[in-house]
Design a protein around this motif. Sequence first.
Motif, PDB file in Angstrom:
ATOM      1  N   LYS A 156      -8.958  -6.950 -11.585  1.00 58.56           N
ATOM      2  CA  LYS A 156      -8.652  -6.570 -10.216  1.00 58.56           C
ATOM      3  C   LYS A 156      -8.342  -7.816  -9.405  1.00 58.56           C
ATOM      4  CE  LYS A 156     -10.402  -4.407  -6.014  1.00 58.56           C
ATOM      5  NZ  LYS A 156     -11.540  -3.760  -5.318  1.00 58.56           N
ATOM      6  N   ILE A 157      -7.235  -7.757  -8.670  1.00 60.04           N
ATOM      7  CA  ILE A 157      -6.833  -8.848  -7.782  1.00 60.04           C
ATOM      8  C   ILE A 157      -6.973  -8.344  -6.353  1.00 60.04           C
ATOM      9  CG2 ILE A 157      -4.938 -10.342  -7.073  1.00 60.04           C
ATOM     10  CD1 ILE A 157      -3.823 -10.062  -9.926  1.00 60.04           C
ATOM     11  N   ASN A 158      -7.705  -9.042  -5.548  1.00 58.39           N
ATOM     12  CA  ASN A 158      -7.975  -8.606  -4.186  1.00 58.39           C
ATOM     13  C   ASN A 158      -6.819  -8.940  -3.255  1.00 58.39           C
ATOM     14  OD1 ASN A 158     -10.634  -7.635  -4.760  1.00 58.39           O
ATOM     15  ND2 ASN A 158     -11.359  -9.761  -4.756  1.00 58.39           N
ATOM     16  N   ARG A 159      -6.652  -8.121  -2.238  1.00 59.51           N
ATOM     17  CA  ARG A 159      -5.633  -8.371  -1.225  1.00 59.51           C
ATOM     18  C   ARG A 159      -5.780  -9.773  -0.655  1.00 59.51           C
ATOM     19  NH1 ARG A 159      -5.212  -5.173   4.496  1.00 59.51           N
ATOM     20  NH2 ARG A 159      -7.284  -6.084   4.635  1.00 59.51           N
ATOM     21  N   PHE A 160      -4.671 -10.460  -0.484  1.00 57.15           N
ATOM     22  CA  PHE A 160      -4.548 -11.806   0.060  1.00 57.15           C
ATOM     23  C   PHE A 160      -4.996 -12.892  -0.929  1.00 57.15           C
ATOM     24  CE2 PHE A 160      -5.389  -9.865   4.518  1.00 57.15           C
ATOM     25  CZ  PHE A 160      -4.133  -9.277   4.492  1.00 57.15           C
ATOM     26  N   GLU A 161      -5.348 -12.505  -2.144  1.00 58.42           N
ATOM     27  CA  GLU A 161      -5.725 -13.503  -3.153  1.00 58.42           C
ATOM     28  C   GLU A 161      -4.478 -14.198  -3.688  1.00 58.42           C
ATOM     29  OE1 GLU A 161      -7.821 -13.724  -7.602  1.00 58.42           O
ATOM     30  OE2 GLU A 161      -8.085 -11.933  -6.352  1.00 58.42           O
ATOM     31  N   THR A 162      -4.590 -15.500  -3.943  1.00 59.74           N
ATOM     32  CA  THR A 162      -3.503 -16.229  -4.583  1.00 59.74           C
ATOM     33  C   THR A 162      -3.519 -15.921  -6.071  1.00 59.74           C
ATOM     34  OG1 THR A 162      -3.515 -18.013  -2.952  1.00 59.74           O
ATOM     35  CG2 THR A 162      -2.530 -18.491  -5.094  1.00 59.74           C
ATOM     36  N   CYS A 277      10.790  -2.643  -4.520  1.00 56.91           N
ATOM     37  CA  CYS A 277      11.106  -2.527  -3.095  1.00 56.91           C
ATOM     38  C   CYS A 277       9.850  -2.338  -2.250  1.00 56.91           C
ATOM     39  CB  CYS A 277      12.065  -1.361  -2.870  1.00 56.91           C
ATOM     40  SG  CYS A 277      13.671  -1.593  -3.666  1.00 56.91           S
ATOM     41  N   ASP A 278       8.754  -1.966  -2.909  1.00 58.04           N
ATOM     42  CA  ASP A 278       7.440  -1.888  -2.266  1.00 58.04           C
ATOM     43  C   ASP A 278       6.498  -2.752  -3.091  1.00 58.04           C
ATOM     44  OD1 ASP A 278       5.228  -1.212  -0.767  1.00 58.04           O
ATOM     45  OD2 ASP A 278       4.903   0.699  -1.785  1.00 58.04           O
ATOM     46  N   PRO A 279       6.672  -4.076  -3.048  1.00 56.87           N
ATOM     47  CA  PRO A 279       5.945  -4.967  -3.962  1.00 56.87           C
ATOM     48  C   PRO A 279       4.472  -5.089  -3.592  1.00 56.87           C
ATOM     49  CG  PRO A 279       7.140  -6.261  -2.353  1.00 56.87           C
ATOM     50  CD  PRO A 279       7.527  -4.819  -2.106  1.00 56.87           C
ATOM     51  N   ASN A 280       3.694  -5.583  -4.562  1.00 55.47           N
ATOM     52  CA  ASN A 280       2.283  -5.841  -4.297  1.00 55.47           C
ATOM     53  C   ASN A 280       1.960  -7.324  -4.200  1.00 55.47           C
ATOM     54  OD1 ASN A 280       2.413  -6.598  -7.002  1.00 55.47           O
ATOM     55  ND2 ASN A 280       1.477  -4.699  -7.732  1.00 55.47           N
ATOM     56  N   ALA A 281       3.000  -8.154  -4.186  1.00 52.49           N
ATOM     57  CA  ALA A 281       2.809  -9.596  -4.036  1.00 52.49           C
ATOM     58  C   ALA A 281       3.951 -10.180  -3.226  1.00 52.49           C
ATOM     59  CB  ALA A 281       2.719 -10.280  -5.403  1.00 52.49           C
ATOM     60  N   PHE A 282       3.724 -11.364  -2.688  1.00 47.15           N
ATOM     61  CA  PHE A 282       4.710 -12.019  -1.832  1.00 47.15           C
ATOM     62  C   PHE A 282       4.726 -13.509  -2.146  1.00 47.15           C
ATOM     63  CE2 PHE A 282       6.214 -13.984   2.118  1.00 47.15           C
ATOM     64  CZ  PHE A 282       7.301 -13.178   2.423  1.00 47.15           C
ATOM     65  N   SER A 293       3.608 -20.064  -4.208  1.00 49.49           N
ATOM     66  CA  SER A 293       2.476 -19.250  -4.634  1.00 49.49           C
ATOM     67  C   SER A 293       2.838 -17.777  -4.513  1.00 49.49           C
ATOM     68  CB  SER A 293       1.244 -19.536  -3.767  1.00 49.49           C
ATOM     69  OG  SER A 293       0.902 -20.898  -3.783  1.00 49.49           O
ATOM     70  N   ALA A 294       2.209 -16.970  -5.343  1.00 47.77           N
ATOM     71  CA  ALA A 294       2.321 -15.513  -5.226  1.00 47.77           C
ATOM     72  C   ALA A 294       1.011 -15.002  -4.646  1.00 47.77           C
ATOM     73  CB  ALA A 294       2.597 -14.869  -6.574  1.00 47.77           C
ATOM     74  N   VAL A 295       1.077 -14.333  -3.496  1.00 43.81           N
ATOM     75  CA  VAL A 295      -0.105 -13.848  -2.792  1.00 43.81           C
ATOM     76  C   VAL A 295      -0.109 -12.322  -2.831  1.00 43.81           C
ATOM     77  CG1 VAL A 295      -1.342 -13.839  -0.586  1.00 43.81           C
ATOM     78  CG2 VAL A 295      -0.020 -15.862  -1.268  1.00 43.81           C
ATOM     79  N   ALA A 296      -1.248 -11.738  -3.171  1.00 40.27           N
ATOM     80  CA  ALA A 296      -1.354 -10.278  -3.245  1.00 40.27           C
ATOM     81  C   ALA A 296      -1.282  -9.671  -1.850  1.00 40.27           C
ATOM     82  CB  ALA A 296      -2.654  -9.878  -3.930  1.00 40.27           C
ATOM     83  N   THR A 297      -0.442  -8.666  -1.671  1.00 42.74           N
ATOM     84  CA  THR A 297      -0.325  -7.988  -0.381  1.00 42.74           C
ATOM     85  C   THR A 297      -1.278  -6.799  -0.277  1.00 42.74           C
ATOM     86  OG1 THR A 297       1.453  -6.560  -1.183  1.00 42.74           O
ATOM     87  CG2 THR A 297       2.084  -8.657  -0.183  1.00 42.74           C
ATOM     88  N   ARG A 298      -1.824  -6.379  -1.395  1.00 38.73           N
ATOM     89  CA  ARG A 298      -2.829  -5.311  -1.418  1.00 38.73           C
ATOM     90  C   ARG A 298      -3.630  -5.458  -2.701  1.00 38.73           C
ATOM     91  NH1 ARG A 298       2.227  -2.625  -2.030  1.00 38.73           N
ATOM     92  NH2 ARG A 298       2.585  -1.699  -4.089  1.00 38.73           N
ATOM     93  N   ASP A 299      -4.687  -4.699  -2.865  1.00 42.69           N
ATOM     94  CA  ASP A 299      -5.465  -4.750  -4.099  1.00 42.69           C
ATOM     95  C   ASP A 299      -4.598  -4.323  -5.280  1.00 42.69           C
ATOM     96  OD1 ASP A 299      -7.625  -5.495  -2.585  1.00 42.69           O
ATOM     97  OD2 ASP A 299      -8.660  -3.559  -2.709  1.00 42.69           O
ATOM     98  N   ILE A 423      -1.168 -16.566   6.165  1.00 40.98           N
ATOM     99  CA  ILE A 423      -1.389 -15.997   4.832  1.00 40.98           C
ATOM    100  C   ILE A 423      -0.090 -15.950   4.040  1.00 40.98           C
ATOM    101  CG2 ILE A 423      -2.013 -13.890   3.570  1.00 40.98           C
ATOM    102  CD1 ILE A 423      -3.974 -13.267   5.838  1.00 40.98           C
ATOM    103  N   PHE A 424       0.996 -15.546   4.695  1.00 44.78           N
ATOM    104  CA  PHE A 424       2.234 -15.261   3.982  1.00 44.78           C
ATOM    105  C   PHE A 424       3.343 -16.287   4.188  1.00 44.78           C
ATOM    106  CE2 PHE A 424       0.381 -10.920   4.451  1.00 44.78           C
ATOM    107  CZ  PHE A 424       0.144 -10.695   3.100  1.00 44.78           C
ATOM    108  N   SER A 425       3.131 -17.310   4.980  1.00 39.27           N
ATOM    109  CA  SER A 425       4.149 -18.355   5.134  1.00 39.27           C
ATOM    110  C   SER A 425       3.470 -19.713   5.128  1.00 39.27           C
ATOM    111  CB  SER A 425       4.960 -18.148   6.419  1.00 39.27           C
ATOM    112  OG  SER A 425       4.133 -18.266   7.559  1.00 39.27           O
ATOM    113  N   ASP A 426       4.257 -20.738   5.224  1.00 41.30           N
ATOM    114  CA  ASP A 426       3.759 -22.113   5.160  1.00 41.30           C
ATOM    115  C   ASP A 426       2.932 -22.428   6.405  1.00 41.30           C
ATOM    116  OD1 ASP A 426       3.324 -24.788   4.837  1.00 41.30           O
ATOM    117  OD2 ASP A 426       5.434 -25.350   4.672  1.00 41.30           O
TER     118      ASP A 426
END
Length: 454
Positions: A156-162, A277-282, A293-299, A423-426
């Motif tokens: 399980k990868i938590n939301r906002f986790e790298t 188109c509805d990704p779970n990472a950013f 980095s790839a950051v989780a947008t949801r669990d 969280i999602f940008s530099d």
Amino acid sequence: MAGPEHHLVFPMRLLSIFSFSIHLAWALQTTCPNPLLSPLSAPLRKSPLLVDDDSTSFDIPNLPWTHEPLCSTSFSTIPGEKFCVFSSSSYNLGAGVSFLTTPETAAGLVAVINRVADQWADRRHFKPQEEIQHPDLPYAVISIPGKGKGVIATRKINRFETIMRSFPAIIADNAFFPKEEEDEAGVKFKVTEGGTRKATPAGGPDGSKGFVKGRRYYHRALEQLGDRQRVLNLARSRKGEMHVLEDVIRTNAFGMTINGRDCKGLFPEIARMNHACDPNAFPRFTSKDLVMSAVATRDIMPGEEITISYIPLGMPSSYRAKSLGNWHFNCSCALCTAPPEARDASDSRRERLMELFYAMQDSETQYDALIDWTREFIELAQVERLITKIGEYYQVFMKLYYDKGDPESAKKYGQAALYFAEIFSDPEGGFCTSLREDLQVVEKVLAETKAKAA
């Protein structure tokens, strides 16, 4: 309420957050899902190490380049401006990196390249997954039917986790990527800033046909890497039409801006992530170390594929299909394969978001309407799971409420915008910097208002 000395400066690009044009450079940026954020800029340092092919000595202490540069003035319309290939084969534990850029930009990156050696304490995030699967990593690279390689969660990868971090293999100025057009006879040619070069009929030993402009530089940039397979293992979308490196970059690169110049960055590990188109990472770029980095947008649950978006988020289905044409595949993500009723409902919500966004910015909009539309906008954005764009939206809301004489609400939206932006940008990039400056203006106005009321 604010006096003329207090102004919030909002870039015009935010006015087109929901612009669905597909004729921009996004079509060449595989993993630039949100190009409307402030430019991701690596800050240049003042450096005396301005090296090019005219330098009298290449043996300069602390210079990271391991090969003498290959330069040309034919890529620019500015007289005398050079573009060169700069490589460090020792970078990233010998994987190497090549830059196709100006000597000025390369000089400014010297400190960043040298500092990377001190940031390798946690190497597990950077190990090429084709070589070994680390049991403590939250993901694995596997073959996925119909998609080639892909990335799945192993826990399980938590939301906002790298999830993953990746050093660049190639960063190339957009001057190396001319647009393709056709003449009246249907013969393809490339239009560059320096003129037009038609395709040649002969193929080369590297599998490329024609479009010879820049081939020598692509070849040099690839050959000077310590680990060429890290690049060559990536997917290609136009085999045989251009140099292999140009094809790999066009198919897999991220868009970014360095020293005010638009560039494409190739981060091979993150490039393994497939599109949704509805990704779970950013993907998030940080300028201080040139890391993506790839950051989780949801669990994300174990066994679930980890995905990013190759196109700007928030578009209705018809626009998404056109934008994905550059990669020659039909999207099969959950959003695109949902029942027609569900797709239509999603499209309606996204179109309503666009309507609201422009209506809210109309100078004739009343304050009460702004409140109602803001509430509706946020609810729709949450349903569509556009969390990575919330920072952009809230920055605009901050300006709108500030202009309506409500600095308290402006501060609330500004603080929320900065929270998501970091969280999602530099955190050190232009978007976060401008948000902090805008918040300072709002807080100053609030302090002055309270002082006058005391």
